[in-house]
Scaffold this motif. Structure first.
Motif, PDB file in Angstrom:
ATOM      1  N   SER A 317      11.007  -2.977 -33.595  1.00  0.00           N
ATOM      2  CA  SER A 317      10.759  -2.159 -32.402  1.00  0.00           C
ATOM      3  C   SER A 317      12.073  -1.972 -31.670  1.00  0.00           C
ATOM      4  CB  SER A 317       9.744  -2.850 -31.486  1.00  0.00           C
ATOM      5  OG  SER A 317      10.312  -4.028 -30.918  1.00  0.00           O
ATOM      6  N   ALA A 318      12.050  -1.097 -30.659  1.00  0.00           N
ATOM      7  CA  ALA A 318      13.253  -0.866 -29.856  1.00  0.00           C
ATOM      8  C   ALA A 318      13.672  -2.136 -29.127  1.00  0.00           C
ATOM      9  CB  ALA A 318      12.998   0.257 -28.856  1.00  0.00           C
ATOM     10  N   PHE A 319      12.689  -2.951 -28.735  1.00  0.00           N
ATOM     11  CA  PHE A 319      13.008  -4.222 -28.064  1.00  0.00           C
ATOM     12  C   PHE A 319      13.819  -5.122 -28.985  1.00  0.00           C
ATOM     13  CE2 PHE A 319      11.325  -8.617 -28.415  1.00  0.00           C
ATOM     14  CZ  PHE A 319      12.127  -9.198 -27.447  1.00  0.00           C
ATOM     15  N   VAL A 320      13.365  -5.282 -30.221  1.00  0.00           N
ATOM     16  CA  VAL A 320      14.065  -6.158 -31.166  1.00  0.00           C
ATOM     17  C   VAL A 320      15.447  -5.601 -31.484  1.00  0.00           C
ATOM     18  CG1 VAL A 320      13.988  -7.255 -33.433  1.00  0.00           C
ATOM     19  CG2 VAL A 320      11.870  -6.925 -32.154  1.00  0.00           C
ATOM     20  N   ALA A 321      15.529  -4.298 -31.702  1.00  0.00           N
ATOM     21  CA  ALA A 321      16.816  -3.684 -32.018  1.00  0.00           C
ATOM     22  C   ALA A 321      17.814  -3.864 -30.881  1.00  0.00           C
ATOM     23  CB  ALA A 321      16.627  -2.196 -32.321  1.00  0.00           C
ATOM     24  N   GLU A 322      17.378  -3.653 -29.643  1.00  0.00           N
ATOM     25  CA  GLU A 322      18.261  -3.806 -28.493  1.00  0.00           C
ATOM     26  C   GLU A 322      18.669  -5.268 -28.316  1.00  0.00           C
ATOM     27  OE1 GLU A 322      20.552  -3.287 -25.108  1.00  0.00           O
ATOM     28  OE2 GLU A 322      19.882  -1.829 -26.595  1.00  0.00           O
ATOM     29  N   THR A 323      17.734  -6.183 -28.527  1.00  0.00           N
ATOM     30  CA  THR A 323      18.046  -7.608 -28.400  1.00  0.00           C
ATOM     31  C   THR A 323      19.085  -8.030 -29.433  1.00  0.00           C
ATOM     32  OG1 THR A 323      15.810  -8.052 -27.589  1.00  0.00           O
ATOM     33  CG2 THR A 323      17.066  -9.929 -28.393  1.00  0.00           C
ATOM     34  N   LEU A 324      18.923  -7.580 -30.663  1.00  0.00           N
ATOM     35  CA  LEU A 324      19.879  -7.923 -31.710  1.00  0.00           C
ATOM     36  C   LEU A 324      21.222  -7.243 -31.468  1.00  0.00           C
ATOM     37  CD1 LEU A 324      17.667  -7.868 -34.928  1.00  0.00           C
ATOM     38  CD2 LEU A 324      18.323  -9.810 -33.501  1.00  0.00           C
ATOM     39  N   TYR A 325      21.183  -6.048 -30.931  1.00  0.00           N
ATOM     40  CA  TYR A 325      22.426  -5.355 -30.578  1.00  0.00           C
ATOM     41  C   TYR A 325      23.232  -6.205 -29.588  1.00  0.00           C
ATOM     42  CZ  TYR A 325      25.560  -1.956 -28.413  1.00  0.00           C
ATOM     43  OH  TYR A 325      26.669  -1.316 -27.912  1.00  0.00           O
ATOM     44  N   GLN A 326      22.566  -6.675 -28.549  1.00  0.00           N
ATOM     45  CA  GLN A 326      23.246  -7.502 -27.551  1.00  0.00           C
ATOM     46  C   GLN A 326      23.713  -8.828 -28.157  1.00  0.00           C
ATOM     47  OE1 GLN A 326      21.030  -7.988 -23.893  1.00  0.00           O
ATOM     48  NE2 GLN A 326      20.314  -5.874 -23.910  1.00  0.00           N
ATOM     49  N   LEU A 327      22.865  -9.427 -28.989  1.00  0.00           N
ATOM     50  CA  LEU A 327      23.193 -10.723 -29.601  1.00  0.00           C
ATOM     51  C   LEU A 327      24.462 -10.624 -30.435  1.00  0.00           C
ATOM     52  CD1 LEU A 327      22.186 -13.686 -30.273  1.00  0.00           C
ATOM     53  CD2 LEU A 327      21.182 -12.664 -32.329  1.00  0.00           C
ATOM     54  N   TYR A 328      24.497  -9.652 -31.347  1.00  0.00           N
ATOM     55  CA  TYR A 328      25.658  -9.532 -32.239  1.00  0.00           C
ATOM     56  C   TYR A 328      26.884  -9.005 -31.499  1.00  0.00           C
ATOM     57  CZ  TYR A 328      23.162 -10.629 -36.579  1.00  0.00           C
ATOM     58  OH  TYR A 328      22.477 -11.262 -37.576  1.00  0.00           O
ATOM     59  N   GLN A 329      26.687  -8.120 -30.533  1.00  0.00           N
ATOM     60  CA  GLN A 329      27.841  -7.585 -29.812  1.00  0.00           C
ATOM     61  C   GLN A 329      28.540  -8.656 -28.998  1.00  0.00           C
ATOM     62  OE1 GLN A 329      28.822  -3.699 -29.889  1.00  0.00           O
ATOM     63  NE2 GLN A 329      30.317  -5.314 -30.091  1.00  0.00           N
TER      64      GLN A 329
END
Length: 568
Positions: A317-329
């Motif tokens: 979902s967009a929530f998971v994608a955004e969370t992983l984006y922040q995590l890896y960034q």
């Protein structure tokens, strides 16, 4: 794309945070509105109450809205625990909660930090509850920006260990592996994959363990286990399935499980997710979440590392994608790219390596053609390379666990869909044929020089699948060695990177040091490790030896004039 019909009304004087959150919501295609733009119908309200003064104004603005005209959907309240602005407006807020279908109240214990970071966390929680709403009418959470979430990494090989080390610079990390011997070495700072020094590994403070129960403490679990192929060239997901079972047995609510292992399109959701659900008795998308971020580790490459290679992330979902984006960034210097779906990210990974496989196959076929035409491949490529759009690839052995394996995952999925990928299959066949091509070169030289079989000695320099590492998985250099041994030839191997005993156990010959090598009739420079001193090449050659330089890595001035030199 996220689809949502209910507009979101953001109210709050904490403008930097509010504006940052609004930007994030718009990126995910959520519709936001202003008070003066509101129309009758359903509405969800996001209320920022981060300090008493701005909270008073926010409540005042909201009170001017005749909410009875609207159908209250979800209510989100973000408050600062220290000031507890809700206390001044308790009755009004309670009336809002009762009027909403679902309310979420988040208390921040340390909101007075970087506003962009607060905005990222607010956006993450908003996406979580907008896309995966709780079944409870009222949810309360306390968020601490100072307490760092724990990252777990399952599988500590050539991929998992760099991932664990990279995350350890910003997060507490639990590094899990089923190999007791590997964990014992890592705890002492010894890296079996030769990627990190003892000093750097000890400094990470990673909790290396074989105790899977420790994964229950993790907010994120990253899976980096091998995904090889079977003897029949079919995907082997046994390691991935076993890892998913183990994680499922130790999965706690709200955890995000991220797969980095290479798979065919659909495997994460079709194979891994059901195993996690069954083993945990939790529901994906409700109790826990899955994502995919294909590994791009290049073993032995100190320039392109976990922190400097651009990363792809995707979520269910967009929530998971955004969370992983922040995590890896947070841990990667290079850009992080959000793929539109898990399947897209899975496919991108196999396409990356399949493209290289195809380009190298073209070079290998040219090399075989030019051998028959008696034209030097290296000279042709140098001349062709003067054109601006000529791609710089070279012939060589294609082994290892990426380029020589990943295309089979795409071929497998294509065949399941009813399509026969003849081009991909042909490229694989060409690259696989290079082992026999080199073997034939050796046999032709033996016949040409009429070397007595009993006195013949062959040396293979380098036995790993690529330069400057110790990984022998799917090594084409060792397949050449095996072919020669099966022909009854006397072969000696020299590779300083291969663990002592591993070649002896498999092929029945010892791995010699350079100084221990006998002079040979044929020397195959299969894997040109940096450690090889080509100036000393003449010391392991006979007067009329042949050197087969597979990667054209030996400077010509180190080849004695009376020696026959062959290159692909």
């Amino acid at each position: 794309m996220t689809k949502r019909s209910t507009p979101l009304l953001l109210i709050g004087e904490t403008s930097n945070i509010r504006d940052h959150v609004a930007k994030k919501l718009l990126e995910e295609k959520f519709e936001t509105t202003e008070i003066e733009q509101m129309e009758q119908g359903p509405v969800s309200i996001i209320l920022f109450l981060f300090d008493r003064q701005s909270a008073k104004l926010s409540i005042y603005l909201l009170q001017q809205v005749h909410l009875e005209k609207y159908e209250m959907d979800q209510l989100f309240i973000f408050d600062d625990k220290k000031t507890n602005s809700l206390a001044d407006n308790e009755s009004f807020v309670q009336s809002l909660i009762k009027a909403s279908t679902n309310a979420v109240e988040l208390f921040f214990s340390d909101v007075h930090v970087d506003s962009e970071r607060v905005g990222d966390v607010v956006a993450k929680h908003l996406l979580h509850d907008l896309i995966h709403p709780s079944s409870h009418q009222m949810v309360k959470r306390e968020i601490s920006l100072k307490e760092k979430e724990i990252v777990g990494v399952v599988g500590l090989g050539y991929v998992g260990l760099p991932v664990a080390v990279g995350f350890s610079e910003h997060y507490p990390v639990i590094g899990f592996d089923v190999d007791d011997g590997k964990i014992a070495k890592l705890k002492k700072g010894e890296d079996p994959s030769e990627q990190f020094t003892q000093e750097s590994l000890v400094a990470t403070k990673i909790d290396f363990t074989t105790n899977a129960k420790k994964l229950r403490r993790c907010a994120y679990i990253i899976v980096a286990v091998p995904t090889p192929i079977s003897a029949s060239k079919e995907p082997d997901l046994s390691y991935l399935e076993a890892a998913s079972q183990l994680i499922g047995e130790n999965l706690t609510p709200d955890t995000i499980v991220v797969y980095e292992s290479t798979v065919y399109p659909g495997a994460t959701e079709e194979v891994c997710s059901p195993i996690l659900e069954k083993a945990s008795n939790l529901k994906v998308g409700k109790d826990f979440f899955i994502g995919y971020s294909p590994e791009r580790i290049n073993p032995g490459d100190h320039e392109h590392t976990f922190r400097t290679i651009p990363k792809i992330v995707a979520g269910q979902s967009a929530f998971v994608a955004e969370t992983l984006y922040q995590l890896y960034q947070n841990v990667i210097k290079a850009p992080v790219y959000k793929a539109s779906s898990i399947k897209v990210a899975e496919t991108a990974k196999v396409v990356e390596n399949t493209q290289r496989d195809i380009n190298i196959a073209f070079m290998n076929e040219l090399a075989q053609i030019f051998y028959h035409l008696d034209i030097p491949t290296e000279d042709v490529l140098a001349a062709a390379g003067t054109k601006w759009n000529f791609l710089p690839f070279s012939p060589g052995l294609v082994g290892g666990h990426c380029i020589g394996v990943d295309p089979y995952y795409l071929i497998h999925k294509a065949r399941l869909a009813g399509y026969e990928p003849s081009f991909l299959t042909a490229a694989r066949e060409v690259n696989e044929s290079m082992v026999d091509h080199v073997t034939n070169l050796v046999m032709q030289q033996i016949v040409h020089h009429q070397t007595p079989w009993d006195n013949l000695k062959i040396t293979v320099l380098g036995g790993t699948f690529k330069e400057n590492i110790g990984d022998i998985r799917n090594s084409k250099a060792l397949e050449i060695l095996k072919n020669l041994l099966n022909l009854g030839l006397s072969v000696q191997l020299c590779d300083p990177h291969i663990t002592e005993g591993s070649v002896q156990d498999i092929y029945g010959i010892s791995n010699k040091s350079f100084d221990e090598l006998e002079k040979a009739d044929i020397v195959i420079a299969a894997v040109p490790h940096d450690v090889f001193n080509w100036e000393r090449l003449k010391t392991i050659l006979k007067e009329t030896s042949t050197v087969i330089d597979i990667k054209s890595s030996i400077p010509l001035h180190y080849i004695p004039k009376e020696v026959t030199l062959l290159r692909l």
